[in-house]
Write a protein that holds these residues in place. Structure first.
Motif, PDB file in Angstrom:
ATOM      1  N   VAL A   1       0.855  -1.176   0.000  1.00  0.00           N
ATOM      2  CA  VAL A   1       0.000   0.000   0.000  1.00  0.00           C
ATOM      3  C   VAL A   1       0.893   1.229   0.000  1.00  0.00           C
ATOM      4  O   VAL A   1       1.970   1.242   0.606  1.00  0.00           O
ATOM      5  N   VAL A   2       0.461   2.277  -0.709  1.00  0.00           N
ATOM      6  CA  VAL A   2       1.202   3.534  -0.796  1.00  0.00           C
ATOM      7  C   VAL A   2       0.447   4.599  -0.010  1.00  0.00           C
ATOM      8  O   VAL A   2      -0.752   4.798  -0.213  1.00  0.00           O
TER       9      VAL A   2
ATOM     10  N   GLY B   1      -4.981   3.044  -2.341  1.00  0.00           N
ATOM     11  CA  GLY B   1      -3.533   3.019  -2.234  1.00  0.00           C
ATOM     12  C   GLY B   1      -2.900   1.649  -2.351  1.00  0.00           C
ATOM     13  O   GLY B   1      -1.666   1.538  -2.403  1.00  0.00           O
ATOM     14  N   SER B   2      -3.703   0.595  -2.419  1.00  0.00           N
ATOM     15  CA  SER B   2      -3.158  -0.756  -2.483  1.00  0.00           C
ATOM     16  C   SER B   2      -2.670  -1.086  -3.884  1.00  0.00           C
ATOM     17  O   SER B   2      -3.134  -0.521  -4.871  1.00  0.00           O
ATOM     18  N   PHE B   3      -1.699  -2.009  -3.970  1.00  0.00           N
ATOM     19  CA  PHE B   3      -1.211  -2.462  -5.258  1.00  0.00           C
ATOM     20  C   PHE B   3      -0.741  -3.902  -5.141  1.00  0.00           C
ATOM     21  O   PHE B   3      -0.457  -4.406  -4.049  1.00  0.00           O
TER      22      PHE B   3
ATOM     23  N   SER C   1      -1.453   1.988  -8.289  1.00  0.00           N
ATOM     24  CA  SER C   1      -2.160   1.789  -7.025  1.00  0.00           C
ATOM     25  C   SER C   1      -3.653   2.072  -7.209  1.00  0.00           C
ATOM     26  O   SER C   1      -4.054   2.928  -7.988  1.00  0.00           O
ATOM     27  N   GLU C   2      -4.463   1.325  -6.461  1.00  0.00           N
ATOM     28  CA  GLU C   2      -5.914   1.485  -6.514  1.00  0.00           C
ATOM     29  C   GLU C   2      -6.332   2.738  -5.748  1.00  0.00           C
ATOM     30  O   GLU C   2      -5.499   3.447  -5.176  1.00  0.00           O
TER      31      GLU C   2
END
Length: 292
Positions: free
Chosen positions: A24-25, A54-56, A50-51
């Motif tokens: 996650v960013v 923030g997740s990827f 990233s979604e």
């Protein structure tokens, strides 16, 4: 009668057994997740986005160095074993400027882009596909950028793509001219998209301006593209991300691709398939509407 659609496919299919990493960013100060971050494996074409939370996730078979890039944040490199990525907001030094507001009494459309049945797919990489607009003295009467027009061809409803606006330096796109994401949602099918950017008061730079379209490798853009293999005559289904971008053929070398952390300028190419492609450059179908 349904028209045939010619599609450029830039996809690499590999046979490796991949493992999936997740992370996650977030903003290093606020702790808020950062959506639509461009994520690359350094010096490779493997990447993702990233979604909204923030997740990827990324399929790679060994530990790699990842590069994270987002508008308004410093670029960060981190090992693929790191599952929490904190990006530091950029600090901008503001120069003293004279703000001039457009009158918006005149309009001029430039770019010569048009809708044709030739598209480029994204594959599963967060490319940026961009077009240069050189400055002309005739733009003095309409010096502000009012709208950006581009043509897309989407296999799904509501696909999202990121609009980028760059300066140019030494014949290569340089810094972003605005410091926020412009996320455009496009309709299904072959569509003309018109984006109003007049609120940014962008005056046409004397060095020229580059308009880029960045694919977002997010779940809601995913679909499977099916085609017939010309050798085996079998149908092949490949993961792809909408929308496809409409391509025009320009006599001028004014288009770029951003990949593997750098810009590549498109060159003229020869083709025996269509005579009108010969000595032309594949260029995204983008226009600008200028105002005074």
């Amino acid at each position: 009668m349904k028209q045939n659609r010619v599609i450029w496919i830039f996809l690499i299919v590999t046979q490796f057994a991949f493992s999936q990493i997740r992370g996650v960013v977030k903003d290093s100060i606020s702790g808020e997740p950062i959506p639509y971050v461009n994520i690359w494996v350094e010096n490779e074409t493997i990447g993702t986005t990233s979604e909204t939370n923030g997740s990827f996730s990324l399929d790679i078979k060994e530990e790699k160095l990842l590069v994270f890039s987002a508008l308004g944040y410093e670029i960060k490199k981190a090992t693929s074993k790191t599952d929490l990525i904190l990006l530091k907001p950029k600090v901008f030094e503001l120069n003293e400027v004279v703000v001039t507001f457009p009158k918006k009494t005149k309009e001029l459309e430039i770019g010569e882009a048009h809708k044709v049945h030739i598209s480029q797919l994204s594959g599963n990489k967060p490319w940026i596909y961009a077009k240069l607009f050189n400055y002309d003295e005739k733009y003095m009467e309409t010096p502000f950028i009012k709208k950006i027009v581009f043509y897309s061809n989407s296999d799904i409803k509501g696909a999202k793509i990121k609009l980028r606006i760059f300066g140019i330096n030494d014949s290569i796109p340089s810094e972003d001219l605005i410091n926020e994401d412009i996320i455009v949602t496009v309709k299904e099918g072959m569509k003309k998209n018109t984006i109003d950017v007049s609120s940014y008061n962008i005056e046409f730079p004397k060095k020229g301006i580059v308009i880029g379209l960045e694919w977002l490798i997010i779940e809601e853009n995913k679909y499977f593209f099916t085609y017939k293999d010309p050798k085996t005559k079998q149908k092949v289904s490949l993961e792809n991300y909408a929308p496809s971008l409409v391509i025009n053929h320009s006599p001028d070398e004014i288009s770029f691709t951003y990949s593997k952390g750098r810009w590549y300028k498109h060159k003229r190419h020869s083709s025996n398939y269509k005579k009108e492609w010969n000595n032309k450059v594949d260029t995204p179908a983008i226009n600008l509407i200028l105002t005074n």
